[in-house]
Design an enzyme around this catalytic site. Sequence first.
Site, PDB file in Angstrom:
ATOM      1  N   ASP A  68       3.782   1.804   5.960  1.00  0.00           N
ATOM      2  CA  ASP A  68       4.075   0.483   5.407  1.00  0.00           C
ATOM      3  C   ASP A  68       5.506   0.366   4.894  1.00  0.00           C
ATOM      4  O   ASP A  68       6.236   1.366   4.805  1.00  0.00           O
ATOM      5  CB  ASP A  68       3.076   0.123   4.295  1.00  0.00           C
ATOM      6  N   ASP A 136      -6.888   0.428  -6.746  1.00  0.00           N
ATOM      7  CA  ASP A 136      -7.844  -0.607  -6.335  1.00  0.00           C
ATOM      8  C   ASP A 136      -8.533  -0.267  -5.004  1.00  0.00           C
ATOM      9  O   ASP A 136      -9.201  -1.104  -4.413  1.00  0.00           O
ATOM     10  CB  ASP A 136      -7.147  -1.974  -6.239  1.00  0.00           C
ATOM     11  N   HIS A 138      -7.003   0.624  -2.152  1.00  0.00           N
ATOM     12  CA  HIS A 138      -6.263   0.339  -0.918  1.00  0.00           C
ATOM     13  C   HIS A 138      -5.830   1.633  -0.228  1.00  0.00           C
ATOM     14  O   HIS A 138      -5.616   2.658  -0.878  1.00  0.00           O
ATOM     15  CB  HIS A 138      -5.076  -0.607  -1.146  1.00  0.00           C
ATOM     16  N   GLU A 143      -5.221  -4.190   1.063  1.00  0.00           N
ATOM     17  CA  GLU A 143      -5.806  -4.453  -0.249  1.00  0.00           C
ATOM     18  C   GLU A 143      -7.278  -4.875  -0.103  1.00  0.00           C
ATOM     19  O   GLU A 143      -7.722  -5.203   1.012  1.00  0.00           O
ATOM     20  CB  GLU A 143      -5.010  -5.565  -0.944  1.00  0.00           C
TER      21      GLU A 143
HETATM   22  C1  F6R Z   1       2.212   4.250   0.599  1.00  0.00           C
HETATM   23  C2  F6R Z   1       0.884   3.683   0.689  1.00  0.00           C
HETATM   24  C3  F6R Z   1       0.022   3.437  -0.513  1.00  0.00           C
HETATM   25  C4  F6R Z   1       0.005   4.601  -1.493  1.00  0.00           C
HETATM   26  C5  F6R Z   1      -0.880   4.268  -2.685  1.00  0.00           C
HETATM   27  C6  F6R Z   1      -0.877   5.389  -3.715  1.00  0.00           C
HETATM   28  O1  F6R Z   1       2.798   4.363   1.870  1.00  0.00           O
HETATM   29  O2  F6R Z   1       0.489   3.388   1.750  1.00  0.00           O
HETATM   30  O3  F6R Z   1      -1.293   3.180  -0.087  1.00  0.00           O
HETATM   31  O4  F6R Z   1      -0.474   5.751  -0.832  1.00  0.00           O
HETATM   32  O5  F6R Z   1      -0.434   3.088  -3.272  1.00  0.00           O
HETATM   33  O6  F6R Z   1       0.412   5.507  -4.231  1.00  0.00           O
HETATM   34  P1  F6R Z   1       0.818   6.764  -5.146  1.00  0.00           P
HETATM   35  O7  F6R Z   1       0.729   7.962  -4.274  1.00  0.00           O
HETATM   36  O8  F6R Z   1       2.246   6.488  -5.555  1.00  0.00           O
HETATM   37  O9  F6R Z   1      -0.130   6.783  -6.283  1.00  0.00           O
END
Ligand code: F6R
Length: 242
Positions: A68, A136, A138, A143
């Site tokens: 992403d 959440d 995701h 989301e």
């Molecule tokens: C990042 C991504 C997100 C993160 C998630 C957890 O490329 O796709 O889904 O993996 O938001 O983020 P952290 O690891 O910073 O807690």
Amino acid sequence: MFNITIKDTYDEVSAEAFKIMKEVLSGDHTPVLGLATGSSPVGLYKEMIRDHEENGTSYKDIITFNLDEYIGLPRDHRESYWTFMHVNLFNHVDIPDENVHVPLGCGEDPEADCAAYEAELAKYTADVQVLGIGSDGHIAFNEPGCPFDSVTHIMDLTEQTRRDNARFFDNDINQVPTKAATMGLASIMRAKKIIMIATGENKADAIYGMIKGPKTVDCPASILQDHPEVYVFLDKAAASKL
Ligand code: F6R
């Protein structure tokens, strides 16, 4: 099918995750890697850099696809995921930039850029996809509510995700972009193996939902219940609700 490993420290979690990555890197063909940003995979990337430096594992033929990118950030922005990947991995291994794919967040036509990204991704099958999980539920930036058959698309980020990520933007939620270009859930499910890394108590509910909750778009990560080979690496806090 979940294969769950629980360790005491983040470094141990990262070292365990690297064992699966190393198997993929040492396989009988040059792999295609699906990569993630955020805090969770940084330790894994450190292990990959160490392995490159100490053992000469080469990335010169490896192809990567990132999950992403924020919409509206130029690639050279300090918090773009393009920059993140270069700082945390690509600048330290011998991967040529033409082998690197990160969704474009700053083009004139983001929808068309998503379609082009999915078309390029469809030419390959990722040998492994690295994932973190949002508090959440995701995965990538899919989301809650995002359909299970989604492919690369633009997603509105939830308030909770923007709050969680404000730590990268001077703790100011107003600086966190409101949208992201993200691989869809169906795109992610095509990977042969998944490495999921989660640490900390704020991931415990999401990890419970992913593994033990109902399979529902309310917890996007629960789609992984249908994946044949998911390796989950947790610390005790993230595993505390299992
Ligand atoms: C990042 C991504 C997100 C993160 C998630 C957890 O490329 O796709 O889904 O993996 O938001 O983020 P952290 O690891 O910073 O807690």
